[in-house]
Design a protein around this motif. Structure first.
Motif, PDB file in Angstrom:
ATOM      1  N   SER A 269       0.789  -1.144  -0.013  1.00  0.00           N
ATOM      2  CA  SER A 269      -0.094   0.123  -0.086  1.00  0.00           C
ATOM      3  C   SER A 269       0.844   1.216   0.029  1.00  0.00           C
ATOM      4  CB  SER A 269      -0.888   0.168   1.263  1.00  0.00           C
ATOM      5  OG  SER A 269      -1.746  -0.999   1.405  1.00  0.00           O
ATOM      6  N   ARG A 270       0.547   2.222  -0.836  1.00  0.00           N
ATOM      7  CA  ARG A 270       1.435   3.325  -0.855  1.00  0.00           C
ATOM      8  C   ARG A 270       0.701   4.730  -0.130  1.00  0.00           C
ATOM      9  NH1 ARG A 270       1.465  -0.030  -4.839  1.00  0.00           N
ATOM     10  NH2 ARG A 270       3.470  -0.646  -5.927  1.00  0.00           N
TER      11      ARG A 270
ATOM     12  N   PRO B  84       7.450   7.575   2.552  1.00  0.00           N
ATOM     13  CA  PRO B  84       8.162   6.331   2.910  1.00  0.00           C
ATOM     14  C   PRO B  84       7.671   5.121   2.182  1.00  0.00           C
ATOM     15  CG  PRO B  84       7.703   7.627   4.822  1.00  0.00           C
ATOM     16  CD  PRO B  84       6.855   8.495   3.805  1.00  0.00           C
ATOM     17  N   SER B  85       6.349   4.856   1.917  1.00  0.00           N
ATOM     18  CA  SER B  85       5.891   3.660   1.251  1.00  0.00           C
ATOM     19  C   SER B  85       6.189   3.728  -0.114  1.00  0.00           C
ATOM     20  CB  SER B  85       4.429   3.577   1.737  1.00  0.00           C
ATOM     21  OG  SER B  85       3.767   4.751   1.368  1.00  0.00           O
TER      22      SER B  85
ATOM     23  N   LEU C  48      12.253   1.326  -4.274  1.00  0.00           N
ATOM     24  CA  LEU C  48      13.329   0.503  -4.192  1.00  0.00           C
ATOM     25  C   LEU C  48      12.963  -0.858  -4.451  1.00  0.00           C
ATOM     26  CD1 LEU C  48      14.569   2.094  -0.666  1.00  0.00           C
ATOM     27  CD2 LEU C  48      15.761   2.104  -2.860  1.00  0.00           C
ATOM     28  N   LEU C  49      11.794  -1.375  -4.231  1.00  0.00           N
ATOM     29  CA  LEU C  49      11.471  -2.638  -4.665  1.00  0.00           C
ATOM     30  C   LEU C  49      11.135  -2.995  -6.135  1.00  0.00           C
ATOM     31  CD1 LEU C  49       8.403  -2.977  -2.075  1.00  0.00           C
ATOM     32  CD2 LEU C  49      10.788  -4.353  -1.832  1.00  0.00           C
TER      33      LEU C  49
ATOM     34  N   GLY D 293      12.205  -2.291   7.176  1.00  0.00           N
ATOM     35  CA  GLY D 293      12.088  -2.310   8.683  1.00  0.00           C
ATOM     36  C   GLY D 293      11.576  -1.546   9.375  1.00  0.00           C
ATOM     37  N   TRP D 294      11.927  -0.363   8.944  1.00  0.00           N
ATOM     38  CA  TRP D 294      11.211   0.833   9.700  1.00  0.00           C
ATOM     39  C   TRP D 294       9.790   0.916   9.578  1.00  0.00           C
ATOM     40  CZ3 TRP D 294       8.906   5.925   7.780  1.00  0.00           C
ATOM     41  CH2 TRP D 294       8.748   6.380   8.710  1.00  0.00           C
ATOM     42  N   LEU D 295       9.356   0.798   8.323  1.00  0.00           N
ATOM     43  CA  LEU D 295       7.890   0.939   7.944  1.00  0.00           C
ATOM     44  C   LEU D 295       7.096  -0.358   8.651  1.00  0.00           C
ATOM     45  CD1 LEU D 295       7.869   1.636   4.129  1.00  0.00           C
ATOM     46  CD2 LEU D 295       6.709   3.136   6.165  1.00  0.00           C
ATOM     47  N   ALA D 296       7.653  -1.329   8.496  1.00  0.00           N
ATOM     48  CA  ALA D 296       7.104  -2.708   9.555  1.00  0.00           C
ATOM     49  C   ALA D 296       6.913  -2.370  10.819  1.00  0.00           C
ATOM     50  CB  ALA D 296       7.768  -3.892   8.965  1.00  0.00           C
ATOM     51  N   TRP D 297       7.895  -2.044  11.464  1.00  0.00           N
ATOM     52  CA  TRP D 297       7.999  -1.410  12.783  1.00  0.00           C
ATOM     53  C   TRP D 297       7.052  -0.428  13.147  1.00  0.00           C
ATOM     54  CZ3 TRP D 297       9.563   2.944  15.876  1.00  0.00           C
ATOM     55  CH2 TRP D 297       9.598   2.541  17.154  1.00  0.00           C
TER      56      TRP D 297
END
Length: 216
Positions: A157-158, A162-163, A169-170, A202-206
């Motif tokens: 999801s955008r 950051p997303s 990057l993905l 990692g930051w987005l998941a956290w």
């Protein structure tokens, strides 16, 4: 803490750990000298055998760190799966199949290198056929990771910069990493993108795990 929140939290932490381990491998390679970088994409069996003999301690240390790195980035992949899960469980699950395949191929690659470094069988020499097999495993490893991050990129999801940055990057990583197969200097860009993916993902998941219950 819900199951998804738990996965996001520890997936995010795993991403940070994987970034640290990747940094450690880069520092180890730089400390060993420029010759050791030839082991990243070896093309000459005799040269690889000489390098493994010369940098045996470095190779063993790098393999140990890389095995831990594979564990950490698998956790980071689960964090990405947690981000994608609410939008498409099918995409998240399929991407994780390729993510787990990446880790398994990484372990296979490392096992071969460690066997050489330890001199098991009484010889550290690598034959041309063995080098081709090792390169095949390496390429399959990266190809599996390309499919994983591509599918995560589709499903993510955008919402906000950051997303969107993570999505870019993905999608960029498979392109740059594929180019690196044939164009060696792109290998450095591959590593940089990998590091950025681990940190930002990692930051987005956290962060998502914290926002699910208002940060409590």
């Amino acid at each position: 803490m819900t199951e998804r929140q738990h996965i996001l939290y520890w997936g995010g932490a795993s991403g940070f750990l994987a970034a640290l381990l990747l940094t450690a491998m880069m520092v180890l390679g730089l400390a060993a000298g420029p010759d050791s970088t030839e082991l990243l994409q070896p093309t000459d069996a005799d040269r690889v055998s000489d390098l493994v003999s010369e940098y045996g301690t470095v190779v063993k240390a790098n393999v140990i760190i890389d095995d831990l790195f594979a564990l950490a980035y698998t956790g980071a992949f689960f964090g990405l799966a947690g981000l994608v899960w609410t939008r498409s469980r099918w995409l998240a699950g399929t991407a994780m199949v390729f993510a787990l395949a990446t880790a398994c191929l990484d372990f296979a690659e490392n096992a071969r290198l460690m066997t050489m470094a330890l001199g098991i069988g009484g010889d550290t020499n690598l034959t041309d056929d063995a080098l081709r097999t090792l390169n095949l495993v390496t390429q399959l490893k990266y190809s599996a990771s390309h499919m994983a991050v591509f599918l995560f990129g589709i499903g993510l999801s955008r919402r906000g910069v950051p997303s969107w940055s993570l999505s870019i990057l993905l999608f960029a990583f498979p392109v740059v990493s594929t180019i690196a197969f044939a164009y060696e200097p792109a290998g450095l860009a591959r590593i940089l993108l990998m590091w950025l993916l681990l940190v930002l993902g990692g930051w987005l998941a956290w962060r998502e795990s914290k926002t699910m219950n208002g940060g409590h």
